[in-house]
Write an enzyme that holds these catalytic residues in place. Structure first.
Site, short mmCIF file in Angstrom:
data_model
loop_
_atom_site.label_atom_id
_atom_site.label_comp_id
_atom_site.label_asym_id
_atom_site.label_seq_id
_atom_site.Cartn_x
_atom_site.Cartn_y
_atom_site.Cartn_z
N GLU A 55 55.98 41.09 45.31
CA GLU A 55 55.94 42.37 44.58
C GLU A 55 57.06 42.45 43.54
OE1 GLU A 55 53.71 44.49 44.39
OE2 GLU A 55 52.44 43.91 46.06
N TYR A 138 56.68 52.41 43.24
CA TYR A 138 55.51 51.58 43.45
C TYR A 138 55.74 50.53 44.54
CZ TYR A 138 52.61 47.57 43.29
OH TYR A 138 51.83 46.54 43.70
N ASP A 156 50.44 51.39 40.42
CA ASP A 156 50.92 50.51 39.36
C ASP A 156 50.01 50.70 38.15
OD1 ASP A 156 48.61 49.30 40.25
OD2 ASP A 156 49.30 47.34 39.62
N CYS A 208 37.99 46.37 36.12
CA CYS A 208 38.38 47.55 35.35
C CYS A 208 39.58 47.20 34.48
CB CYS A 208 38.71 48.70 36.29
SG CYS A 208 38.80 50.32 35.49
N CYS A 218 30.83 46.74 38.31
CA CYS A 218 31.85 47.53 39.04
C CYS A 218 31.23 48.26 40.23
CB CYS A 218 32.50 48.53 38.10
SG CYS A 218 33.76 49.53 38.93
N CYS A 224 32.27 56.86 38.63
CA CYS A 224 33.26 56.82 37.56
C CYS A 224 32.91 57.77 36.42
CB CYS A 224 33.40 55.40 37.03
SG CYS A 224 34.65 55.23 35.74
#
Length: 369
Positions: A55, A138, A156, A208, A218, A224
């Site tokens: 990370e 985050y 993020d 995306c 998707c 969406c």
DNA sequence: GATGCGTGGTA
DNA sequence: TTACCAAGCAT
């Protein structure tokens, strides 16, 4: 409309989050990316050290860039105790080329804090993780969810984009973050917290995407709001960015025999803690007074390379004129630095800017003193 | 909340 | 070529 349209509409209004998470996790079970720091979907054992290390490395950095560094670091320092005991200069050199060098300084500080304050084990709680060096909003949420399975909302740039599109949030960033954070919280399930976090990021990274989202494949297309607009890629809306200034300066390439003079830069600021050749101050170009003449560190037969070294940082561009010279060993007496074998520059861990300077300087034969 | 902080890939 | 972008954090 079907007879049950009212029921369908109301249930979608009440628990759309559960439907979104369910669809996303089902997709993740089939399409999760295989990554060196990632356990298979559903696995309940993930090494917090490897999650944390990945990370930190992935902050503002692409997966492709991180993978070789992750392999190198986990081989050299296989656990948090080993990293806490690492030689700082060696670790900084190992990080060279990955950028944002404050991450490397915080990496050691964090490992040492885990050993000193947490008995060598990463705390599972996001708020406690948040107090560690280099671990922000985050990263603390991501570690808590991925390594410990706790429900946490890790937002993020991927999640930001996915959520802004799902709900067609058009409040410009960064101001729109609170709205996006709230919406992300709303679709985060209690179960499979780690998989959900990684599934959101996989979706943002592979489907995306920022430029040309692949809405046709998707799994969340039907949910969406942006998909129902003319231009889903218009989300999220971002504030205009400032133009980056151009700076110029001089770099000093000082040779003695087969060695070159390197100094370690101050811990704070640009390229902090990294090795490099000495340079002048870098000034904003086009100030109307022309380029400042070189202010050599000592008198000698300096030669300026014909082409400056150009490098683009996040917030400014730089052109460094490289000046080379052969000198005696004591020419840098009193300065803090070291003579480094030119043949072994790879082990110096030079950031990219100084790697370019070295390459340019060594392309030309220096005149004798 | 705005700014400083790297690098390499992409259109 | 220029501009944007990528698993953000510290101050």
């Amino acid at each position: 409309m079907p007879v049950d349209s009212k029921l369908t509409a109301s249930s979608e209004k009440l628990i759309p989050e559960k439907q979104i998470a369910g669809k996303l996790l089902a997709h993740y079970d089939r399409h999760a990316r295989t990554l060196p720091w990632r356990a298979p979907p559903g696995a309940n054992a993930t090494d917090p050290y490897r999650v944390w290390l990945s990370e930190i490395m992935l902050q503002q950095t692409t997966v492709a860039a991180v993978i070789p560094y992750f392999q190198k670091f986990t081989t050299r320092w296989p656990d948090v105790s080993a990293l806490a005991a690492a030689d700082e200069a060696e670790l900084m050199a190992a990080w060279a080329g990955l950028g944002y060098y404050a991450r490397a300084r915080n990496l050691i500080a964090c490992a040492r804090a885990v050993v000193r304050d947490h008995d060598g084990a990463f705390p599972p709680d996001a708020d406690t993780l948040r107090s560690l060096p280099g671990v922000g909003a985050y990263t603390s949420a991501a570690i808590s969810a991925i390594a410990f399975g706790r429900r946490a909302v890790a937002v993020d740039a991927n999640v930001e984009r996915v959520v802004a599109r799902l709900f067609a949030i058009d409040t410009p960033l960064p101001g729109g973050r609170r709205e996006i954070d709230a919406a992300a919280d709303g679709i985060t399930p209690d179960a499979r917290a780690g998989d959900f976090t990684q599934a959101m990021m996989d979706l943002g990274a592979t489907i995306c995407t920022s430029r040309k989202p692949a809405c046709g494949i998707c799994p969340l297309r039907e949910d969406c709001a942006a998909f129902r607009t003319a231009d889903p890629a218009a989300f999220p809306v971002k504030a205009a960015k400032k133009a980056k200034p151009h700076r110029t300066g001089h770099a000093w390439w000082i040779e003695n025999g087969g060695d070159v003079w390197l100094e370690r830069r101050p811990d704070k600021g640009l390229l902090g803690g990294m090795r490099g050749v000495p340079t002048s101050v870098w000034r904003v170009a086009g100030g109307g007074e022309g380029d400042s003449p070189p202010d050599y560190p000592f008198a000698g037969r300096w030669t300026a390379l014909s082409d400056p070294v150009v490098h683009i940082f996040t917030h400014f561009s730089l052109a460094l004129t490289v000046h080379t010279v052969r000198a005696e060993r004591d020419c840098m007496a009193g300065r803090d630095g070291e003579w480094w074998p030119k043949a072994d520059l790879a082990s110096a861990g030079l950031p990219t800017l100084f790697g370019k300077v070295a390459a340019a300087a060594m392309r030309e034969e220096l005149p004798c003193p």
